[in-house]
Design an enzyme around this catalytic site. Structure first.
Site, PDB file in Angstrom:
ATOM      1  N   GLY A  30       0.841  -1.198   0.000  1.00 15.37           N
ATOM      2  CA  GLY A  30       0.000   0.000   0.000  1.00 15.37           C
ATOM      3  C   GLY A  30       0.871   1.240   0.000  1.00 15.37           C
ATOM      4  O   GLY A  30       2.031   1.198   0.426  1.00 15.37           O
ATOM      5  N   GLN A  45       2.905  10.081   1.060  1.00 16.00           N
ATOM      6  CA  GLN A  45       4.200   9.408   1.150  1.00 16.00           C
ATOM      7  C   GLN A  45       5.098   9.735  -0.036  1.00 16.00           C
ATOM      8  O   GLN A  45       6.305   9.532   0.028  1.00 16.00           O
ATOM      9  CB  GLN A  45       4.018   7.895   1.256  1.00 16.00           C
ATOM     10  CG  GLN A  45       3.397   7.460   2.573  1.00 16.00           C
ATOM     11  CD  GLN A  45       3.232   5.967   2.602  1.00 16.00           C
ATOM     12  OE1 GLN A  45       2.232   5.429   2.166  1.00 16.00           O
ATOM     13  NE2 GLN A  45       4.241   5.290   3.127  1.00 16.00           N
ATOM     14  N   CYS A  63       5.898   0.152   7.312  1.00 18.21           N
ATOM     15  CA  CYS A  63       5.510   1.278   6.463  1.00 18.21           C
ATOM     16  C   CYS A  63       6.701   1.670   5.598  1.00 18.21           C
ATOM     17  O   CYS A  63       7.833   1.710   6.080  1.00 18.21           O
ATOM     18  CB  CYS A  63       5.084   2.458   7.338  1.00 18.21           C
ATOM     19  SG  CYS A  63       4.547   3.910   6.425  1.00 18.21           S
ATOM     20  N   LEU A  64       6.431   1.962   4.338  1.00 16.65           N
ATOM     21  CA  LEU A  64       7.509   2.358   3.435  1.00 16.65           C
ATOM     22  C   LEU A  64       8.154   3.676   3.868  1.00 16.65           C
ATOM     23  O   LEU A  64       9.300   3.947   3.521  1.00 16.65           O
ATOM     24  CB  LEU A  64       6.984   2.459   2.001  1.00 16.65           C
ATOM     25  CG  LEU A  64       6.470   1.139   1.408  1.00 16.65           C
ATOM     26  CD1 LEU A  64       5.881   1.365   0.021  1.00 16.65           C
ATOM     27  CD2 LEU A  64       7.559   0.086   1.376  1.00 16.65           C
ATOM     28  N   HIS A  84      -4.544   1.449   7.398  1.00 19.06           N
ATOM     29  CA  HIS A  84      -3.209   2.045   7.526  1.00 19.06           C
ATOM     30  C   HIS A  84      -3.040   3.182   6.517  1.00 19.06           C
ATOM     31  O   HIS A  84      -2.568   4.274   6.860  1.00 19.06           O
ATOM     32  CB  HIS A  84      -2.168   0.935   7.299  1.00 19.06           C
ATOM     33  CG  HIS A  84      -0.751   1.390   7.262  1.00 19.06           C
ATOM     34  ND1 HIS A  84       0.161   1.046   8.236  1.00 19.06           N
ATOM     35  CD2 HIS A  84      -0.058   2.129   6.362  1.00 19.06           C
ATOM     36  CE1 HIS A  84       1.344   1.575   7.930  1.00 19.06           C
ATOM     37  NE2 HIS A  84       1.245   2.232   6.794  1.00 19.06           N
ATOM     38  N   GLU A  85      -3.434   2.936   5.258  1.00 26.38           N
ATOM     39  CA  GLU A  85      -3.265   3.954   4.213  1.00 26.38           C
ATOM     40  C   GLU A  85      -4.203   5.144   4.422  1.00 26.38           C
ATOM     41  O   GLU A  85      -3.807   6.293   4.217  1.00 26.38           O
ATOM     42  CB  GLU A  85      -3.455   3.346   2.820  1.00 26.38           C
ATOM     43  CG  GLU A  85      -2.467   2.247   2.470  1.00 26.38           C
ATOM     44  CD  GLU A  85      -1.005   2.602   2.688  1.00 26.38           C
ATOM     45  OE1 GLU A  85      -0.631   3.784   2.584  1.00 26.38           O
ATOM     46  OE2 GLU A  85      -0.217   1.673   2.976  1.00 26.38           O
ATOM     47  N   HIS A 143      -2.799   7.556   6.812  1.00 26.00           N
ATOM     48  CA  HIS A 143      -1.827   8.485   6.209  1.00 26.00           C
ATOM     49  C   HIS A 143      -2.516   9.755   5.710  1.00 26.00           C
ATOM     50  O   HIS A 143      -1.956  10.846   5.801  1.00 26.00           O
ATOM     51  CB  HIS A 143      -1.110   7.830   5.020  1.00 26.00           C
ATOM     52  CG  HIS A 143       0.085   7.023   5.383  1.00 26.00           C
ATOM     53  ND1 HIS A 143       1.215   7.562   5.967  1.00 26.00           N
ATOM     54  CD2 HIS A 143       0.345   5.702   5.232  1.00 26.00           C
ATOM     55  CE1 HIS A 143       2.112   6.611   6.157  1.00 26.00           C
ATOM     56  NE2 HIS A 143       1.607   5.466   5.730  1.00 26.00           N
TER      57      HIS A 143
END
Length: 177
Positions: free
Chosen positions: A45, A50, A94-95, A136-137, A140
């Site tokens: 994701g 991000q 997380c990225l 989660h996304e 963000h």
């Protein structure tokens, strides 16, 4: 095009994102870029902030089995319209927080409504990894990271590690953080 992924602590990751109004060619390109970036990372994701775009847009694909077909989804203005009372715990990463992981509790199933890239309203019930990922996304988009669910001391330790990582990378490349 693969876009650079912002690393925490970056103030853009804490901003509340603006809703997407009109679907444009730039927005379609952004969706394609975000999917390419997510797959390249590799991740399941990615949210627009991000990659430095403060818009309510996420992409995800939680098909992890080698023999299953990819299922990329791009969501504009996603919102959780229903959550189960059942809770599940997943070890999240997380990225934007490389190599940092923690067990996070979230509703086990959620119903999400969003606008697709074709401009049509869509709605789907997600469970398991898909439910964790979409929540989660969406977090963000509201300036929230998974570490915000942790105790302050653990959150500070992770933030310090990532600040050091950013300083070390800046030294290597000769740039400023």
């Amino acid at each position: 095009m693969i876009r650079p992924i912002l690393i925490h602590p970056d103030p853009r990751l804490k901003k509340i994102c603006d809703p997407v109004g009109q679907i444009t060619d730039d927005l379609r390109r952004l969706a394609d870029d975000m999917l390419s970036t997510m797959y390249d990372a590799p991740g399941i994701g990615l949210a627009a902030p991000q990659v430095g775009v403060i818009k309510r847009m996420i992409v995800m694909d939680c098909e992890k089995e080698p023999d299953s077909k990819a299922r990329p989804i791009a969501m504009l203005n996603p919102e959780v319209v229903w959550s189960s009372e059942d809770i599940s715990t997943y070890e999240e990463g997380c990225l934007s927080l490389p190599n940092q992981f923690a067990d996070i509790e979230r509703p086990a199933s959620v119903k999400v409504r969003w606008m697709g890239m074709d401009g049509k309203q869509e709605e789907e019930l997600f469970s398991g990894l898909w439910a964790t990922c979409v929540q989660h996304e969406i977090d963000h988009l509201d300036g929230k990271l998974f570490i915000d669910y942790l105790r302050p001391l653990k959150r500070q330790m992770i933030t310090r590690k990532l600040e050091k990582l950013k300083r070390d990378k800046a030294r290597e490349t000769g740039s400023r953080v």
